[in-house]
Design an enzyme around this catalytic site. Structure first.
Site, PDB file in Angstrom:
ATOM      1  N   TRP A 168       0.822  -1.230   0.000  1.00 32.48           N
ATOM      2  CA  TRP A 168       0.000   0.000   0.000  1.00 32.48           C
ATOM      3  C   TRP A 168       0.846   1.265   0.000  1.00 32.48           C
ATOM      4  O   TRP A 168       0.596   2.205   0.760  1.00 32.48           O
ATOM      5  CB  TRP A 168      -0.963  -0.006   1.208  1.00 32.48           C
ATOM      6  CG  TRP A 168      -1.735  -1.262   1.300  1.00 32.48           C
ATOM      7  CD1 TRP A 168      -2.564  -1.784   0.336  1.00 32.48           C
ATOM      8  CD2 TRP A 168      -1.741  -2.204   2.381  1.00 32.48           C
ATOM      9  NE1 TRP A 168      -3.074  -2.980   0.750  1.00 32.48           N
ATOM     10  CE2 TRP A 168      -2.589  -3.258   2.004  1.00 32.48           C
ATOM     11  CE3 TRP A 168      -1.118  -2.246   3.622  1.00 32.48           C
ATOM     12  CZ2 TRP A 168      -2.834  -4.360   2.824  1.00 32.48           C
ATOM     13  CZ3 TRP A 168      -1.356  -3.335   4.438  1.00 32.48           C
ATOM     14  CH2 TRP A 168      -2.196  -4.369   4.049  1.00 32.48           C
ATOM     15  N   GLY A 179     -29.598  13.399  -3.857  1.00 29.87           N
ATOM     16  CA  GLY A 179     -30.513  12.305  -4.191  1.00 29.87           C
ATOM     17  C   GLY A 179     -29.970  11.466  -5.337  1.00 29.87           C
ATOM     18  O   GLY A 179     -28.770  11.185  -5.394  1.00 29.87           O
ATOM     19  N   GLU A 212      -2.334   5.924   6.999  1.00 31.28           N
ATOM     20  CA  GLU A 212      -1.580   6.632   8.053  1.00 31.28           C
ATOM     21  C   GLU A 212      -2.190   6.388   9.445  1.00 31.28           C
ATOM     22  O   GLU A 212      -2.155   7.242  10.323  1.00 31.28           O
ATOM     23  CB  GLU A 212      -1.424   8.112   7.713  1.00 31.28           C
ATOM     24  CG  GLU A 212      -0.682   8.265   6.384  1.00 31.28           C
ATOM     25  CD  GLU A 212       0.110   9.523   6.219  1.00 31.28           C
ATOM     26  OE1 GLU A 212       0.492  10.113   7.228  1.00 31.28           O
ATOM     27  OE2 GLU A 212       0.375   9.885   5.058  1.00 31.28           O
TER      28      GLU A 212
END
Ligand code: CAA
Length: 382
Positions: free
Chosen positions: A156, A339, A363
């Site tokens: 990551w 909506g 983090e």
């Protein structure tokens, strides 16, 4: 006590807001659809000094400090969250770590390239099995005659594969727990360094997140930052600033969502009135702006305290926790105000919601922030 920004920072904020609206926001929808690492627009940000905000002028940065970083990351993130992440990461993690813990030689060597945006910096702490439990990393740095051999996989990594410099935490003493981890700088192109394919993410597609593979990567001793065993504490100290910048990013995404909802409620009519005249719409808008302002106060306070040289572990964790949770609420509420339109790609609010989701994860997750806050409560004796 004042709640106003210094006038020069307020002026810079306005300048960067105009830049972000004109140069970054128009890229966001296309980057979401067809993600590429936004090198050209990052270069434009670098020309404004946005990629070296906390690095001192002596090392090529603008040295404006952490409050400026928070204010400016909010502006960029309001235009596009991926650019906000890349700005937050290169400033708040690799540069911050080198400024705080690097030797004079390391600062001279790497900071000017990073602060000028010529190089992009990435931070490699997490591993597939060790995200929240960062002490459990397994990437090994074995001492060899003329330096270290690094072996392992980092997960990551924002900017992974695109960045030019990687700050890597690796285990130098497997028996020593948190005190057995050290920090190394690995330049892209070093033999043995390779990258996985970009992750297919829910949002923030252009910040490009990849696995970083270290397969017997050889680095000289001069690439170790600080002493052996200091890496975990360096990482935690660095994340204190990183977390402030993610709180600021959350503010930017939420502000964009709030503004989109407020405009829609002003323009659209239902039951022969503007939407904003219905309490069912006005009250959520009131909650959105109130929570946004509250999170901004916490974020700016954490940043200002850091600029005063105070330890901000608890302030930063509170700011990130509150701001990222707020961004989840505000972006979701914005979809509700719009909506059916809010659920389509005709409007940006569905993207804001997807982009905001990870601020509660990277983090340090919201749960990790609560752990940090709970421990600090007793540490400070309050
Ligand atoms: N500043 C300075 N030192 C610190 C510190 C801080 N903020 N936090 C902890 N330390 C020190 C402690 O004082 C302790 O030192 P001593 O050995 O002298 O006592 C040492 O570090 C170990 O600390 P803990 O005992 O608290 O360690 P722990 O194993 O219990 O874990 C944790 C603490 C807070 C849970 C930590 O593991 C953590 O923050 N986890 C989350 C990691 C994280 O945020 N990862 C994000 C990766 S970056 C990213 O997202 C990628 C990207 O590209 C954006």
């Amino acid at each position: 006590m004042t709640f106003e920004l210094p006038s020069d920072l307020e002026a810079l904020r306005r300048h960067v807001r105009t830049f972000a609206r004109e140069r970054i926001a128009p890229l966001a929808a296309e980057l979401d659809r067809n993600p590429t690492f936004p090198r050209d627009s990052l270069r434009e940000m670098a020309e404004l000094g946005l990629l070296g905000v906390t690095t001192p002028e002596a090392y090529g940065g603008t040295g404006l400090g952490t409050l400026a970083l928070a204010v400016l990351v909010e502006e960029i993130s309001a235009a596009d969250a991926s650019h906000g992440t890349l700005m937050a990461v290169t400033n708040g993690l690799p540069q911050k770590l080198l400024v705080a813990h690097g030797s004079e030689e390391q600062k001279q060597r790497w900071l000017p390239q990073l602060a000028s945006g010529e190089w992009f910096g990435a931070f490699c702490l997490s591993e597939a099995h060790a995200g929240s439990d960062a002490v459990a990393i397994r990437t090994r740095a074995e001492r060899i005659e003329d330096g270290y051999r690094l072996k392992g996989n980092k997960a990551w990594v924002s900017g992974g594969g695109e960045a030019d410099l990687y700050v890597v935490m690796a285990v130098t003493d497997p028996q020593a727990g948190a005190r057995g981890i050290s920090t190394f700088v690995v330049e892209n192109g070093t033999p043995g360094l390779s990258f996985g394919a970009p992750e297919e993410k829910m949002g923030q597609h252009a910040s490009i997140t990849s696995t970083v593979h270290l397969d017997d990567v050889h680095v000289p001793e001069s690439h170790r930052v600080g002493r052996e065993g200091e890496g975990f504490i360096q990482a935690m100290d660095t994340l204190d600033v990183g977390r402030i910048s993610i709180a600021a990013q959350s503010l930017g995404i939420a502000r964009a969502a709030y503004e989109a909802a407020r405009t829609y409620a002003d323009e659209r009519e239902a039951f022969a009135q503007r939407l904003r005249s219905h309490q069912g719409v006005a009250f959520p808008l009131a909650d959105m702006i109130s929570r946004l302002e509250a999170a901004r106060l916490l974020t700016w306070r954490a940043a200002a305290r850091h600029d005063e040289g105070r330890r901000v572990t608890m302030d930063a964790a509170m700011a990130k926790l509150v701001a990222s949770e707020m961004a989840g609420f505000v972006t979701d509420a914005a979809i509700q105000v719009l909506g059916g339109a809010g659920y389509t790609k005709d409007y940006p609010v569905e993207r804001y919601h997807r982009d905001a989701r990870v601020t509660r994860i990277y983090e340090g997750t919201s749960e990790i922030q609560r752990i940090v806050i709970a421990r600090q409560m007793y540490r400070d004796g309050d």
